[in-house]
Design a protein around this motif. Sequence first.
Motif, PDB file in Angstrom:
ATOM      1  N   LEU A   1       0.823  -1.203   0.000  1.00  0.00           N
ATOM      2  CA  LEU A   1       0.000   0.000   0.000  1.00  0.00           C
ATOM      3  C   LEU A   1       0.862   1.260   0.000  1.00  0.00           C
ATOM      4  N   THR A   2       1.946   1.218   0.754  1.00  0.00           N
ATOM      5  CA  THR A   2       2.854   2.369   0.798  1.00  0.00           C
ATOM      6  C   THR A   2       3.407   2.681  -0.587  1.00  0.00           C
ATOM      7  N   LYS A   3       3.866   1.650  -1.293  1.00  0.00           N
ATOM      8  CA  LYS A   3       4.441   1.854  -2.623  1.00  0.00           C
ATOM      9  C   LYS A   3       3.386   2.315  -3.620  1.00  0.00           C
ATOM     10  N   PHE A   4       2.182   1.747  -3.526  1.00  0.00           N
ATOM     11  CA  PHE A   4       1.111   2.125  -4.456  1.00  0.00           C
ATOM     12  C   PHE A   4       0.768   3.602  -4.296  1.00  0.00           C
ATOM     13  N   LEU A   5       0.565   4.048  -3.071  1.00  0.00           N
ATOM     14  CA  LEU A   5       0.221   5.448  -2.831  1.00  0.00           C
ATOM     15  C   LEU A   5       1.387   6.373  -3.175  1.00  0.00           C
ATOM     16  N   TYR A   6       2.591   5.953  -2.855  1.00  0.00           N
ATOM     17  CA  TYR A   6       3.784   6.752  -3.139  1.00  0.00           C
ATOM     18  C   TYR A   6       3.938   6.984  -4.642  1.00  0.00           C
ATOM     19  N   ARG A   7       3.637   5.945  -5.418  1.00  0.00           N
ATOM     20  CA  ARG A   7       3.806   6.048  -6.871  1.00  0.00           C
ATOM     21  C   ARG A   7       2.680   6.837  -7.534  1.00  0.00           C
TER      22      ARG A   7
ATOM     23  N   TYR B   1       0.116   8.735  -5.982  1.00  0.00           N
ATOM     24  CA  TYR B   1      -0.381   9.944  -5.325  1.00  0.00           C
ATOM     25  C   TYR B   1       0.811  10.715  -4.759  1.00  0.00           C
ATOM     26  N   PRO B   2       1.621  11.271  -5.646  1.00  0.00           N
ATOM     27  CA  PRO B   2       2.872  11.917  -5.215  1.00  0.00           C
ATOM     28  C   PRO B   2       2.666  13.145  -4.337  1.00  0.00           C
ATOM     29  N   LEU B   3       1.466  13.717  -4.341  1.00  0.00           N
ATOM     30  CA  LEU B   3       1.215  14.881  -3.494  1.00  0.00           C
ATOM     31  C   LEU B   3       0.813  14.494  -2.077  1.00  0.00           C
ATOM     32  N   ALA B   4       0.551  13.220  -1.861  1.00  0.00           N
ATOM     33  CA  ALA B   4       0.134  12.761  -0.534  1.00  0.00           C
ATOM     34  C   ALA B   4       1.351  12.571   0.370  1.00  0.00           C
TER      35      ALA B   4
ATOM     36  N   ALA C   1      14.933   5.913   0.903  1.00  0.00           N
ATOM     37  CA  ALA C   1      14.584   7.181   1.555  1.00  0.00           C
ATOM     38  C   ALA C   1      13.565   7.916   0.704  1.00  0.00           C
ATOM     39  N   PRO C   2      12.351   7.392   0.614  1.00  0.00           N
ATOM     40  CA  PRO C   2      11.358   8.007  -0.267  1.00  0.00           C
ATOM     41  C   PRO C   2      10.907   9.372   0.233  1.00  0.00           C
ATOM     42  N   MET C   3      10.709  10.299  -0.700  1.00  0.00           N
ATOM     43  CA  MET C   3      10.164  11.599  -0.330  1.00  0.00           C
ATOM     44  C   MET C   3       8.703  11.443   0.055  1.00  0.00           C
ATOM     45  N   HIS C   4       8.258  12.295   0.937  1.00  0.00           N
ATOM     46  CA  HIS C   4       6.862  12.333   1.383  1.00  0.00           C
ATOM     47  C   HIS C   4       6.440  11.093   2.163  1.00  0.00           C
ATOM     48  N   VAL C   5       7.406  10.299   2.622  1.00  0.00           N
ATOM     49  CA  VAL C   5       7.088   9.140   3.469  1.00  0.00           C
ATOM     50  C   VAL C   5       7.816   9.296   4.794  1.00  0.00           C
ATOM     51  N   TYR C   6       7.051   9.353   5.872  1.00  0.00           N
ATOM     52  CA  TYR C   6       7.603   9.478   7.220  1.00  0.00           C
ATOM     53  C   TYR C   6       7.416   8.141   7.904  1.00  0.00           C
ATOM     54  N   LEU C   7       8.511   7.440   8.157  1.00  0.00           N
ATOM     55  CA  LEU C   7       8.473   6.096   8.712  1.00  0.00           C
ATOM     56  C   LEU C   7       8.728   6.135  10.208  1.00  0.00           C
ATOM     57  N   VAL C   8       7.794   5.584  10.973  1.00  0.00           N
ATOM     58  CA  VAL C   8       7.889   5.568  12.433  1.00  0.00           C
ATOM     59  C   VAL C   8       8.015   4.129  12.906  1.00  0.00           C
ATOM     60  N   ILE C   9       9.036   3.852  13.701  1.00  0.00           N
ATOM     61  CA  ILE C   9       9.149   2.538  14.329  1.00  0.00           C
ATOM     62  C   ILE C   9       8.478   2.641  15.698  1.00  0.00           C
ATOM     63  N   GLY C  10       7.333   2.015  15.831  1.00  0.00           N
ATOM     64  CA  GLY C  10       6.607   2.121  17.088  1.00  0.00           C
ATOM     65  C   GLY C  10       5.271   1.417  17.023  1.00  0.00           C
ATOM     66  N   ASP C  11       4.550   1.500  18.109  1.00  0.00           N
ATOM     67  CA  ASP C  11       3.238   0.877  18.245  1.00  0.00           C
ATOM     68  C   ASP C  11       2.169   1.787  17.625  1.00  0.00           C
ATOM     69  N   GLY C  12       1.375   1.243  16.708  1.00  0.00           N
ATOM     70  CA  GLY C  12       0.389   2.055  16.008  1.00  0.00           C
ATOM     71  C   GLY C  12      -0.668   2.631  16.925  1.00  0.00           C
ATOM     72  N   ALA C  13      -1.112   1.834  17.908  1.00  0.00           N
ATOM     73  CA  ALA C  13      -2.135   2.309  18.835  1.00  0.00           C
ATOM     74  C   ALA C  13      -1.594   3.435  19.711  1.00  0.00           C
ATOM     75  N   GLU C  14      -0.351   3.306  20.146  1.00  0.00           N
ATOM     76  CA  GLU C  14       0.260   4.365  20.955  1.00  0.00           C
ATOM     77  C   GLU C  14       0.504   5.614  20.117  1.00  0.00           C
ATOM     78  N   TYR C  15       0.896   5.418  18.857  1.00  0.00           N
ATOM     79  CA  TYR C  15       1.195   6.569  18.001  1.00  0.00           C
ATOM     80  C   TYR C  15      -0.025   7.454  17.824  1.00  0.00           C
ATOM     81  N   ILE C  16      -1.155   6.846  17.529  1.00  0.00           N
ATOM     82  CA  ILE C  16      -2.323   7.644  17.182  1.00  0.00           C
ATOM     83  C   ILE C  16      -2.917   8.366  18.389  1.00  0.00           C
ATOM     84  N   THR C  17      -2.632   7.872  19.581  1.00  0.00           N
ATOM     85  CA  THR C  17      -3.146   8.543  20.779  1.00  0.00           C
ATOM     86  C   THR C  17      -2.168   9.564  21.338  1.00  0.00           C
ATOM     87  N   SER C  18      -0.974   9.644  20.747  1.00  0.00           N
ATOM     88  CA  SER C  18       0.063  10.519  21.323  1.00  0.00           C
ATOM     89  C   SER C  18       0.341  11.756  20.487  1.00  0.00           C
ATOM     90  N   ASN C  19      -0.481  12.002  19.454  1.00  0.00           N
ATOM     91  CA  ASN C  19      -0.256  13.212  18.662  1.00  0.00           C
ATOM     92  C   ASN C  19      -1.594  13.815  18.262  1.00  0.00           C
TER      93      ASN C  19
END
Length: 248
Positions: free
Chosen positions: A66-72, A74-77, A101-119
């Motif tokens: 999914l990451t590669k599909f959207l990156y290719r 939907y370059p503005l996303a 090191a793709p542009m417009h992709v921010y890669l986070v190593i962490g727990d998804g549930a914790e990530y979404i509640t912490s920002n």
Amino acid sequence: MAIPIDIREEAGVRTLHFGSEWIQGAMRIARPWNLELEYTREMMASLLLRDAPRKVLLIGLGAASLTKFLYRHYPLAHLTVVEIELAVVAAARQFFKLPEAPMHVYLVIGDGAEYITSNEKKFDMILVYGYDENARSGALETLPFYQACRAHLSEEGIMAVNLLTSSRSFEATVERIAKAFDDRMLVFPSCESGNAIAFAAAGNAIEISFDDLKESALALKETTGLNLLPTLTRLAQARTCLDNRLVL
């Protein structure tokens, strides 16, 4: 303990496993940017329901399909990808063509549930497909997690969740999503693999005729090669939507 990574190849398709038979991701070697697995294609039905997303959150990297599909396409996303296992990221880069090191992709190593509640970030699209070696989602199938997803969707936001109909928790998980989104959710008919995609919306209402969905699907096929017409046929046959309209 680090998750066991197992890479297999058969008939031109490379698959990712976490030390079990469960396929965590796949890539046809000759077409690395395509979505090989049916459930990944159906998660992209989100693109038929909302305008092109500008901010996307992907929880779970897998084989980076999914990451590669959207990156290719939907370059503005701007893509934020949260993956709990560093080894999965390394495998995606080494074996599944994830750019280093793709542009417009921010890669986070962490727990998804914790990530979404912490920002406080808002997203136009949230894609959830995180599983362990036993095909369990843990905190990613709880009511607080889905409530947090809703709180982090924009007014044009939509969430797509990959569910396993064979899981004992399937019905309970569907009920949690419905509760978190005040019943603004819809589960598409399951794929042959037994995966079913649940879509849930926040903000502005979605109401689309099947004719308009088909027109959007044809346009998407023309621009990306992704064919969602079989998905729409199954959706129509299941009579999930009243009066040939999808309302969410």
